[in-house]
Design an enzyme around this catalytic site. Structure first.
Site, PDB file in Angstrom:
ATOM      1  N   HIS A 178       0.848  -1.194   0.000  1.00 44.63           N
ATOM      2  CA  HIS A 178       0.000   0.000   0.000  1.00 44.63           C
ATOM      3  C   HIS A 178       0.877   1.235   0.000  1.00 44.63           C
ATOM      4  O   HIS A 178       1.863   1.307   0.716  1.00 44.63           O
ATOM      5  CB  HIS A 178      -0.885  -0.004   1.262  1.00 44.63           C
ATOM      6  CG  HIS A 178      -1.775   1.183   1.349  1.00 44.63           C
ATOM      7  ND1 HIS A 178      -2.974   1.253   0.670  1.00 44.63           N
ATOM      8  CD2 HIS A 178      -1.641   2.362   1.997  1.00 44.63           C
ATOM      9  CE1 HIS A 178      -3.533   2.422   0.919  1.00 44.63           C
ATOM     10  NE2 HIS A 178      -2.744   3.105   1.723  1.00 44.63           N
ATOM     11  N   ASP A 182     -14.841   2.538   7.942  1.00 49.09           N
ATOM     12  CA  ASP A 182     -13.825   3.495   7.472  1.00 49.09           C
ATOM     13  C   ASP A 182     -14.434   4.446   6.437  1.00 49.09           C
ATOM     14  O   ASP A 182     -14.142   5.640   6.440  1.00 49.09           O
ATOM     15  CB  ASP A 182     -12.626   2.759   6.878  1.00 49.09           C
ATOM     16  CG  ASP A 182     -11.627   3.748   6.286  1.00 49.09           C
ATOM     17  OD1 ASP A 182     -11.119   4.580   7.050  1.00 49.09           O
ATOM     18  OD2 ASP A 182     -11.408   3.719   5.063  1.00 49.09           O
ATOM     19  N   ARG A 242     -14.468  12.750   8.189  1.00 49.21           N
ATOM     20  CA  ARG A 242     -13.163  13.394   8.434  1.00 49.21           C
ATOM     21  C   ARG A 242     -12.848  14.413   7.349  1.00 49.21           C
ATOM     22  O   ARG A 242     -12.324  15.494   7.607  1.00 49.21           O
ATOM     23  CB  ARG A 242     -12.046  12.326   8.481  1.00 49.21           C
ATOM     24  CG  ARG A 242     -12.079  11.498   9.749  1.00 49.21           C
ATOM     25  CD  ARG A 242     -11.208  10.266   9.616  1.00 49.21           C
ATOM     26  NE  ARG A 242      -9.832  10.608   9.350  1.00 49.21           N
ATOM     27  CZ  ARG A 242      -8.955   9.814   8.721  1.00 49.21           C
ATOM     28  NH1 ARG A 242      -9.334   8.623   8.302  1.00 49.21           N
ATOM     29  NH2 ARG A 242      -7.730  10.202   8.526  1.00 49.21           N
ATOM     30  N   SER A 287      -7.296   3.691   9.529  1.00 55.95           N
ATOM     31  CA  SER A 287      -8.033   3.665   8.261  1.00 55.95           C
ATOM     32  C   SER A 287      -7.308   2.781   7.247  1.00 55.95           C
ATOM     33  O   SER A 287      -7.908   1.882   6.635  1.00 55.95           O
ATOM     34  CB  SER A 287      -8.151   5.117   7.747  1.00 55.95           C
ATOM     35  OG  SER A 287      -8.488   5.162   6.396  1.00 55.95           O
ATOM     36  N   LYS A 310      -8.334  -1.613   6.203  1.00 53.84           N
ATOM     37  CA  LYS A 310      -8.631  -2.111   4.849  1.00 53.84           C
ATOM     38  C   LYS A 310      -7.661  -3.221   4.448  1.00 53.84           C
ATOM     39  O   LYS A 310      -8.046  -4.199   3.808  1.00 53.84           O
ATOM     40  CB  LYS A 310      -8.585  -0.941   3.853  1.00 53.84           C
ATOM     41  CG  LYS A 310      -9.792  -0.015   4.024  1.00 53.84           C
ATOM     42  CD  LYS A 310      -9.707   1.228   3.174  1.00 53.84           C
ATOM     43  CE  LYS A 310      -8.743   2.222   3.759  1.00 53.84           C
ATOM     44  NZ  LYS A 310      -8.869   3.582   3.299  1.00 53.84           N
TER      45      LYS A 310
HETATM   46  N1  URA Z   1      -5.570   6.888   3.093  1.00 54.73           N
HETATM   47  C1  URA Z   1      -6.497   6.179   3.735  1.00 54.73           C
HETATM   48  O1  URA Z   1      -6.900   5.113   3.300  1.00 54.73           O
HETATM   49  N2  URA Z   1      -6.982   6.681   4.895  1.00 54.73           N
HETATM   50  C2  URA Z   1      -6.581   7.847   5.427  1.00 54.73           C
HETATM   51  O2  URA Z   1      -7.053   8.225   6.477  1.00 54.73           O
HETATM   52  C3  URA Z   1      -5.617   8.593   4.721  1.00 54.73           C
HETATM   53  C4  URA Z   1      -5.116   8.071   3.559  1.00 54.73           C
END
Ligand code: URA
Length: 435
Positions: free
Chosen positions: A82, A161, A168, A183, A187
């Site tokens: 990621h 999320d 947010r 967050s 995932k």
């Molecule tokens: N990428 C994400 O998936 N979540 C965040 O909070 C910031 C960047």
């Protein structure tokens, strides 16, 4: 339990219990907690922070809020990678076949681009016929057969999320390390990988503006990985200029093919060898990252990495000849508009966010989720950090269909270049590895 008490407790700086954190996540997903209370809680977290224990509980509660992908149908250690978002970041296009060519299975689910950052799925779709939606069984079977598949994210992954992120975004609470860390990791955990490699960017085009902030985020994510039993390594990398020279979907596929063929820009190749080294080591195919790096270099030199890319393209419906005839098989915009330097000097940096926004305005990206994109258009950075330029030299080229609005975008792009009279000092691309 009452949400107002949980908000007050967090506001006072106290650590929330696991029950309290789970109460918040469950209430957010069920809709029982109204957005105004969730927003107040998010702001309290921004100011008061969270302990490592609270962050881990929050992450798992978010990961459990929707589907968990079961990758046990795929043999071997499953790896995920990621990046916290970059401009010109086509590393997945390179790393997926490169790492697979070294024997590590890659079952990758990726996203589409939004705003100034691009998405792997859009890039892959610039190859005619390439399918990014596969049934789960086909996805697993392909990884077992050829070692690699890259598809779009599907299913109901971490809905908590999605809800929290949307709030947010509009309440000024994105920039909080425990919230970003939970967050991202929720995932990744829900997507089922055994081990996770994170590329945490810092600089003008990234969430984290300094290396120190990026390191704190990396440490928080590695700590979550440890807490939940997923081996996690994070590389802290520079995004003070876009990665490589190409920004735009088909142009980035072309650049990825170049790197897999042993060519391409130095910064992109170096980052891929470094990140790939950690992936191969995490996947148990090398004793350390240095040995893994040698394996990756060999996979490029022998042509195995490029062949694996061609196999991936063929398996998902594209034409594998794209690796031999990219000019013919990838869409091209047709018209090149130069961006000229206003003064003499050295390039010190290129504001990655401005470049990403320029590419988006050309049509390479989306301002809103439902926008259609043009795979052919984009920006080519002719000069990068450290290069000496003279006034009037070409800094970049816009790849466009026609010159409508191109002059204005060329001016914006010229302003994204930071040019100073003295040469810049060396700036490492990879700042640190946190593991
Ligand atoms: N990428 C994400 O998936 N979540 C965040 O909070 C910031 C960047």
């Amino acid at each position: 339990m009452r949400m107002v008490d949980v908000i007050r407790k967090k506001r006072s700086g106290a650590e929330l219990s696991a029950e309290e954190v789970r109460f918040v996540v469950e209430g957010v997903v069920s809709g029982e907690i109204p957005d105004y209370q969730t927003s107040a809680w998010l702001m309290a977290v921004c100011f008061a922070g969270m302990t490592a224990r609270e962050t881990a509980v929050l992450t798992l509660a978010m990961a459990d809020s929707g589907d968990r992908v079961d990758l046990s149908g795929i043999r071997g250690i499953k790896l995920d990678k990621h990046s916290t978002g970059g401009v010109g970041d086509k590393t997945t296009l390179i790393l997926a076949p490169l790492v697979a060519a070294c024997g590590v299975p890659v079952a990758k689910m990726s996203g589409r681009g939004l705003g100034h950052t691009g998405g792997t799925i859009d890039k892959l779709e610039s190859m005619l016929g390439f399918r990014t939606e596969l049934p789960r069984e086909r996805f697993f079977a392909q990884v077992n057969e050829i070692g690699v598949s890259v598809i779009g994210q599907s299913g109901n992954i971490a809905p908590a999320d999605k809800k929290l992120y949307a709030l947010r975004d509009v309440t000024g609470t994105v920039e909080s390390i425990p919230l970003i860390a939970s967050s991202v990791m929720s995932k990744k955990i829900a997507a089922g990988a055994d081990a996770i490699l994170l590329d945490v960017k810092f600089g003008s085009g990234a969430f984290m503006k300094t290396a120190e902030e990026a390191k704190a985020l990396a440490q928080a994510m590695v700590a979550i990985g440890r807490e939940v039993g997923r081996r996690t390594v994070a590389a802290i990398t520079d995004m003070d200029q876009p990665l490589g020279r190409a920004i735009g979907n088909a142009m980035e596929v072309r650049e990825a093919i170049d790197v897999l063929a042993g060519e391409g820009p130095d910064d992109l190749r170096e980052l891929c060898l470094e990140l790939g080294g950690h992936m191969v080591a995490l996947g148990g195919k090398a004793s350390d990252a240095a040995e893994a790096r040698r394996m990756l270099e060999e996979a490029i030199a022998s042509g195995a990495a490029l062949r694996k890319f061609a196999e991936l393209v063929a398996a998902q419906g594209g034409d594998p000849a794209v690796v031999e005839r990219p000019d013919e098989l990838l869409p091209q915009a047709g018209l090149l508009v130069p961006v000229a330097a206003a003064a003499d000097g050295y390039v010190h940096g290129i504001d990655a966010e401005s470049v990403g926004l320029a590419a988006m305005r050309l049509g390479a990206g989306r301002a809103a989720k439902e926008d259609r994109i043009d795979h052919a258009v984009g920006v080519e950075l002719v000069r990068k950090r450290g290069d000496r330029v003279r006034g009037g030299d070409t800094l970049a080229l816009l790849h466009v269909r026609n010159d409508k609005g191109a002059d204005e975008l060329a001016r914006q792009l010229a302003a994204a270049y930071r040019i100073e009279s003295a040469a810049p000092g060396a700036n490492p691309l990879i700042y640190e590895i946190v593991s």
